[in-house]
Write a protein that holds these residues in place. Structure first.
Motif, PDB file in Angstrom:
ATOM      1  N   GLN A 272       0.065   3.921   1.199  1.00  0.00           N
ATOM      2  CA  GLN A 272      -0.103   4.613   2.480  1.00  0.00           C
ATOM      3  C   GLN A 272       0.685   3.943   3.599  1.00  0.00           C
ATOM      4  OE1 GLN A 272      -1.260   7.445   2.982  1.00  0.00           O
ATOM      5  NE2 GLN A 272      -2.959   7.911   1.604  1.00  0.00           N
ATOM      6  N   HIS A 273       1.391   2.874   3.304  1.00  0.00           N
ATOM      7  CA  HIS A 273       2.202   2.283   4.360  1.00  0.00           C
ATOM      8  C   HIS A 273       3.333   3.252   4.706  1.00  0.00           C
ATOM      9  CE1 HIS A 273       4.951  -0.309   6.551  1.00  0.00           C
ATOM     10  NE2 HIS A 273       3.876  -1.020   6.821  1.00  0.00           N
TER      11      HIS A 273
ATOM     12  N   SER B 282       0.816  -1.221   0.000  1.00  0.00           N
ATOM     13  CA  SER B 282       0.000   0.000   0.000  1.00  0.00           C
ATOM     14  C   SER B 282       0.847   1.269   0.000  1.00  0.00           C
ATOM     15  CB  SER B 282      -0.898   0.024   1.235  1.00  0.00           C
ATOM     16  OG  SER B 282      -1.418   1.318   1.435  1.00  0.00           O
TER      17      SER B 282
ATOM     18  N   PRO C 280      -1.795  -2.298  -5.158  1.00  0.00           N
ATOM     19  CA  PRO C 280      -0.929  -2.440  -3.982  1.00  0.00           C
ATOM     20  C   PRO C 280      -1.613  -3.240  -2.879  1.00  0.00           C
ATOM     21  CG  PRO C 280      -0.943  -0.175  -4.750  1.00  0.00           C
ATOM     22  CD  PRO C 280      -2.004  -0.898  -5.529  1.00  0.00           C
ATOM     23  N   SER C 281      -0.889  -4.209  -2.331  1.00  0.00           N
ATOM     24  CA  SER C 281      -1.427  -5.016  -1.230  1.00  0.00           C
ATOM     25  C   SER C 281      -0.286  -5.816  -0.621  1.00  0.00           C
ATOM     26  CB  SER C 281      -2.515  -5.971  -1.731  1.00  0.00           C
ATOM     27  OG  SER C 281      -1.983  -6.853  -2.695  1.00  0.00           O
TER      28      SER C 281
ATOM     29  N   ASP D 287      -3.562   3.590  -4.468  1.00  0.00           N
ATOM     30  CA  ASP D 287      -3.975   2.294  -3.915  1.00  0.00           C
ATOM     31  C   ASP D 287      -5.254   1.757  -4.552  1.00  0.00           C
ATOM     32  OD1 ASP D 287      -1.842   2.137  -2.257  1.00  0.00           O
ATOM     33  OD2 ASP D 287      -2.879   2.815  -0.460  1.00  0.00           O
TER      34      ASP D 287
END
Lengths: 580, 339
Positions: free
Chosen positions: B162-163, B160, B197-198, B338
Motif C-alpha cells: 500500500q505504499h 508495504s 512486506p515491511s 501485506d
C-alpha cells in the motif's frame, strides 16, 4: 477510584447564577466545541461517503486486520500491565539498589516517539543489523536465509517496541495507587504476617485493578492509532486502512467512514469495560493519604527487583537513547547539524508550553464544573472531551482543518471588508491553529489527571466550605486549588510531553517556515534517514526531563518519590482520558 | 487564582508564535511541498540568489491538497510540489491549481510527464526498479512481469504494497495488462515473497545484503544515496540495479512535480520559480542532488546515468497510471498482499 458525590451541590443549593457559574459553563462549552467541531466534520464527511470504502475494507482486510490488531493489542496489554504494574509495585513497596533512580527513570520512555523506537530496533536487531550479523558469524552462517532468526519487523516485534515505550502510562497510574492509596492496607497486611507475594496478589493487585485497566487502555489507544511504527514493522492495523483509503483510493469520505466506524467500536468496547467493572472503586478517606514504608530487599531478591525494573527502562529508553546519542554525536562532529534545530527547539517549547497553559486552564475548569455542579451534563462534557484522543491524530487534524480554515477565512474577509487590507490566514498563519489542535487532542488527558486529584479531596471539605459561606469560586480558589496542585503538575507534564511529540496535527497545520523538533525528526525519517534526526529526537527526550524534574522540586519531600507520588497520584486519571 | 497570570502568559505566548503572515509581500514565494524541503533546498537557494525572491516552505507530507483547498481564497500557497504524480492529479480534481502563463506545456518536457492543460509538470524523474544481490543473482535485466515467476519463490523483499511507490507500480501494471492479469501477477509476487512486506526501500537493500532475499523492489535514488553515505555504503554495494522494464514497455517512473496554486498571492514570483525549476541549471542540480533524472529533454546528468544507465521511461502517461491507483490499492487488499 470513584469520587464520592458531594453531599450537596453548592451551586445548586445557593441558587442564582454567579460569575463562577458563568466561567464553569463557558469552559464546558469551549471543551465541547473543541471536540465537536472536528468530530462533526468527520461525521459529515463519513455520511457523504458513497465510495463503498467501508464495504471494501470489511470484505477484504477486516478479518485479517482484526486478528492482527487484536493480537497486537493483547500483547501490548499484557506486557504493559506486567511491567508497568510490577515495576510500580517494586519501587513502592521495597527498598533495593537504584530504586530512587529507577522510580524516575521508569517514566522516561514516555518522551520517546514510537516510530523512532521502531526504527532504532530495526537498525540494530534486523537481519543486516549488528546483533544478527554477530550471531551468524558465530554459527558460521553465510546468509540470513541459511540461518533464519526471528525478525523485529513482525507482530511480536511490534508488541515489544510498542510496550517498551508505552508502559509508563500504566506505571504512572498504578504507582499512584500503591503510593497513596494502599499504604494503610499494605501495612495492615504486613502486621498480620502476610508475605510480600501474598500482599501483592491479595491486596495491592485487586486495589490497583481499576488503575491498571485505565493505564492499559491508554496504551491500547496509542497502539491502535499508531501509523508510523505499525507500517514500518509490517503490522496491518485497521488504522492503516484509513490512511490507504484516503491516500491511495482518493476517498477522504471513505477514510472518515472507516475512522468513525472504528471510533464507535472503541467507544463500545470502553463502555463494556466500564460496565463490567461496575462502580467498584475505593473511596479515599478524608485523611491525607501517605506513602507506604518500603521494605528492604537483600541478595537475590534485590537483584531480581532491580533487574525487573531496569528491563523496561533499558528497552524503552536506554537502548533507543544510546543509539540516538551516538548518531547525534557523530553528526555534530561531522558538522551535519541542521541549523533549523535551535529555532525548532524554541518553537517546540513555545507551542507545547502555550498549549499546556491553555489546556490546563480549560481542563481545570471542566474538572471543577464536574466537581462543583455534579450534574450529568458536566460529567458528560468531561467524558466527551476525551474523544479527541480516541481517533488517530491525522484524522483529528483533518477534521480540524475545515473548521479552522473556515474561521480563518471569515476573519480574513471581515478584516478586508473593514480595512481593505489582506491579512491572510491568522490562525494557520500563526501557531494558533496548532495550539487549538493540541487542545482538541490532549484536553481529555488533562481533565483525567485533574479529576483524579479531585477524587482525593473529600467532598466533606466542600460542604464545610459552603457552610462557612464560600462561593463556588471561593471553594475552587481556597479549598481545591491548593489540594489539586500536584494533579495540575501531572497534567502539565503529560500534556507538555505529548504536545512536544505531537506530529500529525503539527505537520498539517503549521505555518510556512515553522518547524518543531518532531517535524524535523519526521522530515528526516520521511527521506529514509531517520538517524539524521537523532539530535532533534534526543532533544525531545531531554526537554521532557525538565518538567519531570520541576515537579520533583516542587514537592518538598524525597524528590524521587514526591515526583512520582505527585504525578502518579493523578496518573490513573490520565487513563481516564478514555472516551466516554 | 491561576486565571489572571496564566492568561497573560498565554496571551504573550500566543503573540510570540504569531509570525507575520507571508502574504502578498514583494519578493516572496510560498511553497507547500510534500517533498521534504531539504531535498530541494540547494535549488531554492540558487533561485533566491539569482532573483532575490525569498522562498518560504512548509513540508506537508499528507493532506497538502486538502489544506490548500480548505484555505481557499486566502491561501498563502503559491506553489505546490509533490513527490507523486497522483497528488498533482488530485490537486487538479480538487480545483486548487491554475495554469501558469509559462513553461508547463513546452515541448522540452515529454507530454506523458505533464498535465495536458499545463497545470502541472514533472520536475525530476525516479524509476522504480528491481534490486538484486551482486553475489547471488546472475541476471542484469528483468521484466516486472517476471517477478511472479515461481523461480523467485522465497527470494523477493518489498515494502508495504500500500505504499504509494508500490501502488503506482501496480497501477502501471493494470494500465499495461488490465485488472485480471494484474491480480494474478500480484498473487504470484505475493507467493514469492521471502517475508511479509515491511520497512522501507533501504531495508530491502539491507535484507538483500543480509541474505534474507535475493531480489527486491525499490527506487533508484536510494541506491545512489546509500553509496554516498559512509555508514550505508555496504548496503548499496551489496546490490545491483537490474534493467527493469515492462515486457512491451519501459521502466516504471514516478516524478516529483510542480503546480501553480489557484489563489497564488505571488503569482509572478511563482511563475519565475517554476521556470527556474525547469531550467537547465536547476534540472542538473536537482537530479545530481538526489540521484534522479532530469525531465527536460537534452539535459543529462552524469552521476545518475553512470550508476543506472540511461532511462527508458514507460510510455503510459502519469495520468493514465494515476487513474488506476484506486483499483491497484483495492487489489493489494484483495490478494492480502501485506498479510
Amino acid at each position: 477510584m470513584t469520587a464520592q458525590q458531594p453531599l450537596s451541590r453548592p451551586g445548586a443549593t445557593r441558587g442564582g447564577f454567579s460569575s463562577s457559574h458563568a466561567r464553569l459553563y463557558a469552559g464546558m462549552a469551549a471543551g465541547v466545541l473543541l471536540i465537536a467541531l472536528p468530530l462533526f466534520t468527520l461525521m459529515q464527511l463519513a455520511l457523504s461517503d458513497d465510495s463503498g470504502s467501508l464495504t471494501h475494507v470489511v470484505s477484504t482486510v477486516l478479518p485479517q486486520a482484526t486478528r492482527e490488531t487484536a493480537l497486537l493489542l493483547a500483547g501490548v496489554a499484557v506486557l504493559t500491565a506486567v511491567f508497568g504494574t510490577g515495576s510500580a509495585w517494586l519501587v513502592t513497596a521495597f527498598e533495593f539498589p537504584l530504586r530512587r533512580v529507577l522510580a524516575i527513570a521508569l517514566v522516561l520512555p514516555l518522551a520517546m516517539p514510537t516510530y523512532i523506537a521502531a526504527a532504532v530496533y530495526v537498525e540494530w536487531l534486523d537481519a543486516a543489523g549488528p546483533v544478527q550479523r554477530f550471531i551468524r558469524m558465530l554459527v558460521g552462517a553465510p546468509t540470513a536465509a541459511a540461518f533464519p532468526l526471528p525478525s523485529i519487523r513482525s507482530l511480536p516485534g511490534a508488541i515489544f517496541v510498542m510496550s517498551a515505550v508505552l508502559y509508563p502510562y500504566v506505571y504512572l497510574s498504578t504507582r499512584a495507587l500503591f503510593t497513596m492509596q494502599s499504604a494503610s492496607l499494605i501495612e495492615a497486611a504486613r502486621s498480620l504476617g502476610a508475605k510480600p507475594a501474598r500482599i501483592f496478589w491479595r491486596v495491592a493487585l485487586p486495589l490497583a485493578r481499576p488503575a491498571i485497566a485505565l493505564g492499559v487502555s491508554l496504551c491500547l489507544l496509542e497502539t491502535l492509532n499508531d501509523i508510523g511504527a505499525s507500517e514500518f514493522l509490517g503490522v496491518r492495523t485497521l488504522t492503516l486502512s484509513v490512511m490507504t483509503t484516503w491516500l491511495n483510493r482518493g476517498s477522504l469520505e471513505g477514510a472518515a467512514a472507516i475512522a468513525c466506524a472504528m471510533l464507535i467500536v472503541v467507544i463500545a468496547l470502553i463502555l463494556v469495560e466500564m460496565l463490567a467493572r461496575g462502580n467498584r472503586g475505593f473511596t479515599s478517606s478524608v485523611k491525607r493519604p501517605r506513602a507506604v514504608a518500603p521494605k528492604t530487599l537483600k541478595g537475590a531478591q534485590a537483584i531480581g527487583a532491580l533487574s525487573f525494573c531496569a528491563t523496561p527502562v533499558i528497552a524503552g529508553f536506554i537502548v533507543p537513547a544510546t543509539f540516538l546519542s551516538i548518531q547525534a554525536m557523530q553528526r555534530t562532529v561531522r558538522g551535519q547539524i541542521d541549523p533549523m534545530i535551535f529555532d525548532a527547539l524554541l518553537m517546540t517549547v513555545l507551542l507545547a508550553g502555550a498549549a499546556t497553559i491553555g489546556i490546563l486552564l480549560l481542563a481545570s475548569t471542566i474538572a471543577a464544573s464536574q466537581r462543583l455542579l455534579g450534574t450529568a451534563l458536566s460529567r458528560g462534557v468531561a467524558r466527551f472531551a476525551a474523544l479527541g484522543y480516541a481517533v488517530p491524530g491525522t484524522v483529528l487534524a483533518l477534521g480540524l482543518l475545515t473548521p479552522i480554515a473556515f474561521f480563518d477565512n471569515q476573519i480574513a474577509n471581515l478584516w478586508r471588508a473593514v480595512t481593505g487590507e489582506r491579512i491572510g490566514l491568522v490562525l494557520t498563519g500563526s501557531g494558533l491553529a496548532i495550539i487549538i489542535a493540541y487542545h482538541a487532542r490532549f484536553l481529555g488527558i488533562a481533565i483525567g489527571a485533574i479529576e483524579n486529584g479531585y477524587a482525593r479531596i473529600s467532598p466533606h471539605l466542600d460542604d464545610a466550605a459552603r457552610m462557612l459561606g464560600r462561593s463556588l469560586g471561593g471553594i475552587r480558589r481556597d479549598v481545591h486549588q491548593p489540594l489539586i496542585r500536584p494533579a495540575l503538575g501531572t497534567a502539565a507534564l503529560l500534556v507538555f510531553v505529548d504536545a512536544m511529540k505531537e506530529l500529525p496535527a503539527t505537520l498539517l497545520l503549521r505555518p510556512l517556515n515553522v518547524e518543531t523538533l518532531a517535524t524535523l525528526v519526521y522530515a528526516d525519517a520521511a527521506r529514509g534517514v531517520f538517524e539524521a534526526g537523532s539530535l532533534a529526537a534526543l532533544l525531545i527526550v531531554l526537554i521532557g526531563l525538565g518538567p519531570i524534574m520541576l515537579i520533583a522540586r516542587a514537592n518538598r519531600s524525597e524528590p524521587a518519590d514526591a515526583l512520582l507520588a505527585a504525578s502518579a497520584a493523578t496518573g490513573d486519571a490520565k487513563a481516564r482520558d478514555n472516551p466516554v | 487564582m491561576l486565571h489572571r497570570p496564566f492568561s497573560r502568559v498565554l496571551a504573550a505566548a500566543a503573540f510570540l508564535t504569531v509570525s507575520p503572515p507571508a502574504f502578498a509581500q514583494t519578493g516572496v514565494v510560498n511553497v507547500y511541498t510534500s517533498r521534504e524541503p531539504a531535498l530541494i533546498k540547494p535549488a531554492l537557494d540558487a533561485f533566491t540568489q539569482a532573483t532575490a525572491i525569498k522562498v518560504n516552505t512548509v513540508f506537508i507530507q499528507n493532506g497538502l491538497e486538502e489544506r490548500v483547498k480548505a484555505e481557499g481564497a486566502n491561501s498563502p500557497a503559491d506553489i505546490i510540489i509533490t513527490v507523486d504524480a497522483a497528488k498533482l492529479v488530485n490537486a487538479v480534481d480538487l480545483g486548487i491549481l491554475q495554469k501558469p502563463s509559462n513553461m508547463l506545456t513546452e515541448a522540452a518536457i515529454a507530454p506523458s510527464l505533464r498535465d495536458p492543460e499545463g497545470r502541472w509538470s514533472a520536475v525530476t524523474l525516479r524509476s522504480r526498479v528491481v534490486y538484486a544481490s551482486k553475489d547471488r543473482v546472475k541476471e542484469n535485466a528483468i521484466h516486472y512481469e517476471d517477478l511472479a515467476d515461481p523461480k523467485w519463490k522465497g527470494k523477493i523483499c518489498i515494502r508495504s504494497g500500500q505504499h504509494p511507490y508500490n501502488i503506482s507500480l501496480i497501477a502501471a501494471m493494470i494500465a499495461h495488462h488490465g485488472v485480471e492479469k494484474t491480480e494474478a501477477w500480484l498473487r504470484g509476487v505475493k507467493a514469492n515473497l521471502a517475508k511479509k512486506p515491511s520497512g522501507g526501500d533501504r531495508d530491502v537493500a539491507k535484507d538483500i545484503l543480509a541474505g534474507v532475499c535475493d531480489i527486491g523492489i525499490g527506487n533508484t535514488y536510494y541506491v545512489g544515496l546509500m553509496l554516498k553515505d559512509k555508514d550505508q555504503r555496504a548496503w548499496g554495494e551489496a546490490i545491483k540495479v537490474l534493467d527493469s522494464t515492462f515486457k512491451n514497455g519501459g521502466t516504471h517512473v514516478n516524478i516529483s512535480g510542480v503546480g501553480l496554486a489557484k489563489n497564488a498571492p505571488n503569482k509572478a514570483n511563482a511563475e519565475k520559480l517554476i521556470g527556474f525549476l525547469l531550467s537547465d541549471q536547476a534540472q542538473v542540480m536537482l537530479a545530481t542532488l538526489n540521484e534522479e533524472y532530469p525531465v527536460r529533454a537534452g539535459v543529462s546528468t552524469v552521476t545518475t546515468e553512470k550508476l543506472f544507465g540511461p532511462i527508458k521511461p514507460d510510455s503510459f502517461s502519469l495520468i493514465q497510471i494515476a487513474n488506476q491507483r484506486k483499483k491497484a490499492s483495492e487489489l493489494v487488499d484483495q490478494v492480502g498482499f501485506d498479510q
